[in-house]
Scaffold this active site. Structure first.
Site, PDB file in Angstrom:
ATOM      1  N   ASN A  21      45.895 -49.052 -32.202  1.00  0.00           N
ATOM      2  CA  ASN A  21      45.557 -50.082 -31.217  1.00  0.00           C
ATOM      3  C   ASN A  21      45.262 -51.405 -31.923  1.00  0.00           C
ATOM      4  O   ASN A  21      45.561 -52.468 -31.401  1.00  0.00           O
ATOM      5  CB  ASN A  21      44.338 -49.665 -30.372  1.00  0.00           C
ATOM      6  N   GLU A  55      38.572 -53.582 -25.461  1.00  0.00           N
ATOM      7  CA  GLU A  55      37.412 -52.709 -25.650  1.00  0.00           C
ATOM      8  C   GLU A  55      37.003 -52.700 -27.127  1.00  0.00           C
ATOM      9  O   GLU A  55      36.996 -51.658 -27.793  1.00  0.00           O
ATOM     10  CB  GLU A  55      37.732 -51.310 -25.130  1.00  0.00           C
ATOM     11  N   ALA A  84      44.434 -47.668 -14.118  1.00  0.00           N
ATOM     12  CA  ALA A  84      45.481 -46.664 -14.281  1.00  0.00           C
ATOM     13  C   ALA A  84      44.890 -45.261 -14.371  1.00  0.00           C
ATOM     14  O   ALA A  84      45.332 -44.335 -13.676  1.00  0.00           O
ATOM     15  CB  ALA A  84      46.309 -46.977 -15.537  1.00  0.00           C
ATOM     16  N   GLY A  96      36.238 -47.084 -10.547  1.00  0.00           N
ATOM     17  CA  GLY A  96      37.242 -47.844 -11.290  1.00  0.00           C
ATOM     18  C   GLY A  96      38.633 -47.346 -10.961  1.00  0.00           C
ATOM     19  O   GLY A  96      38.988 -46.223 -11.316  1.00  0.00           O
ATOM     20  N   SER A 103      47.540 -49.204 -25.049  1.00  0.00           N
ATOM     21  CA  SER A 103      47.010 -49.922 -23.883  1.00  0.00           C
ATOM     22  C   SER A 103      46.263 -51.191 -24.299  1.00  0.00           C
ATOM     23  O   SER A 103      46.281 -52.187 -23.568  1.00  0.00           O
ATOM     24  CB  SER A 103      46.079 -49.003 -23.097  1.00  0.00           C
ATOM     25  N   LYS A 143      40.165 -38.672 -31.842  1.00  0.00           N
ATOM     26  CA  LYS A 143      41.046 -39.582 -31.101  1.00  0.00           C
ATOM     27  C   LYS A 143      41.019 -40.982 -31.736  1.00  0.00           C
ATOM     28  O   LYS A 143      42.039 -41.669 -31.800  1.00  0.00           O
ATOM     29  CB  LYS A 143      40.613 -39.642 -29.632  1.00  0.00           C
ATOM     30  N   ASN A 200      43.486 -44.176 -32.524  1.00  0.00           N
ATOM     31  CA  ASN A 200      43.322 -45.431 -31.767  1.00  0.00           C
ATOM     32  C   ASN A 200      42.880 -46.600 -32.646  1.00  0.00           C
ATOM     33  O   ASN A 200      43.339 -47.724 -32.456  1.00  0.00           O
ATOM     34  CB  ASN A 200      42.309 -45.254 -30.629  1.00  0.00           C
TER      35      ASN A 200
END
Lengths: 306, 306
Positions: free
Chosen positions: A192, A267, A10, A7, A255, A184, A188
């Protein structure tokens, strides 16, 4: 060390380029922009950082790469159904798999497919933007923390961390990978998610609205409660720490929001669905996460249907 | 009976036209489309219904209307700051104010401005669409329930209900207006909100997604808990009743979603903010409503800033 980067988004491009520039034999699986990467190489920029990899070992298939010591899994989790087919050519007797993917579920998937013994995971604390194939700018942070799946660190864990360090990647070793994944997610899941649900606004806009700030804080507490129920002890003081850190970020777009604005799949399951299911199964009440997951899943479905 | 209709949107036009066709002296305050309404009159259509009011008593200001027996307040709650200036010319010694507005807060506002004695409220169960000034189509339902603000029904309550009935408006009298407002919010809070947050989908799309369906059900329970804490007793069986009723609605878009799609301001405070504040003040935990309110307020602010 022979390393496959599966992959070339980034994350894969950034860490792969550093590992290559540090002297490793790094092979990139490149699905989009292959010709560009072959022709122009890789270019990493950031604060105090300007790295070029002119000759890239780029491949269109893992069959051409063959067996590696380390396989870094850096595709989006939304493509995880490809891993059963993609990875086998890379795996020899002593190959380690390191997923740097977001959220929950990737280690378990890899363990089920290729044996739990091989599987490691890592958490990336980094703000990146890929402007073209092979071209990545780092805005902030950059460190990763790696650990073993379902067991404490062992010799190889520290060996890989040392190799990363040698290549200029700040890399820590964590005792409990799943605990760190939950930690984390405490950030997120709210940020997010809320930046999308509130209409495509950055973290500073969340913090400047008392009701959205409160929504973020309360969702953090909810995620911590979910983690604790699942057996991963996080202190509620993590909320104030993470909110304080967020205040230093400025107008940051997570992101997931950038992906949403660009029409890319989100995701949803790794970041929201899987933590929700695990917390509910452990007996936690997750009202905010349930509502957020349902709404985001619908937004993602509508966008992908366009 | 001399009746002022303040606000000639879908609700004001529909009920005002019925009251006028039934023989009342109905005066409409018309702010947009005044010329059209003057020229074309009103036209109401619906199942078994086709009513024209060719000559409309339309006015540009309440000063021209003067005192009335009944003032029906039918503007959007987002314009409630205009009421202090709009209503005084309509109010005589025995004038009653009837707000047909959504959510919570309008009765209290009117009571504070003009005395609690005058104030009544009503709940409209109706699916309307205004296609042009004065032109309204009714898709479904149509009944209203009216009640006194902060006290049981009295003679005038039944008098007004009878007058409405005579004009072909199904009109009930409720013992506890605030209880009924909360009961209506049990539906409006989740469905008006989720249809927007989930990306602009109708009620059938909410029901067809198990996670959004669950989000609606759980938010209903949360609102019922909030109502109970505020002293308005609703049974949790209301959830199953309302979900069952929703299944008969087909692909219905709540008015708030239609407003959002048309770039109009949303009744954020009446439908979400005020119930949230009252429930929190009464000690309820309202995690889903808090998150929804924060996100909707942001979406509305972004849309109005465009």
């Amino acid at each position: 060390m022979r390393i496959a980067i599966v992959g070339a988004g980034a994350i894969g491009t950034y860490y792969g380029a550093k590992l290559a520039a540090g002297g490793n034999d790094v092979c990139f699986l490149v699905r989009t922009g292959f010709e560009t990467v072959k022709e122009n190489g890789l270019h990493i920029t950031g604060p105090d950082e300007d790295i070029r990899v002119p000759q890239v070992n780029a491949y269109r298939s893992t069959n051409e790469i063959g067996k590696c010591d380390l396989v870094v899994v850096a595709i989006k989790t939304t493509s995880n159904d490809l891993l059963a087919e993609l990875l086998p050519p890379l795996i020899g007797d002593r190959t380690t798999l390191l997923t740097l993917q977001n959220g929950l579920g990737s280690e378990e998937l890899l363990a089920g497919l290729f044996g739990t013994e091989r599987v490691m995971g890592g958490l990336c604390f980094i703000c990146l933007r890929r402007s073209a194939p092979g071209v990545v700018h780092r805005y902030d942070y950059g460190h990763i923390n790696i650990g073993e799946h379902g067991r404490p660190p062992r010799d190889r864990t520290r060996t890989f961390a040392n190799e990363f360090q040698k290549c200029g990647i700040k890399c820590g070793v964590v005792d409990d990978l799943m605990l760190e994944r939950w930690r984390k997610l405490v950030w997120n899941i709210p940020f997010n998610g809320l930046t999308i649900l509130a209409g495509g606004i950055d973290t500073a806009a969340i913090l400047s609205d008392p009701d959205l700030d409160e929504a973020a804080v309360q969702l953090m507490h909810e995620v911590i409660d979910g983690a604790n129920r699942c057996g991963f002890q996080l202190e509620s003081s993590a909320v104030e720490e993470q909110m304080k850190r967020t205040r230093t970020m400025g107008q940051y777009k997570p992101s997931t929001l950038v992906d949403f604005e660009n029409g890319k799949p989100l995701e949803i399951e790794a970041i929201w669905g899987e933590p929700l299911r695990r917390a509910l199964a452990a007996g936690a009440g997750m009202p905010r996460l349930q509502q957020m997951y349902a709404a985001l899943k619908s937004l993602d479905r509508l966008e992908q249907a366009q």
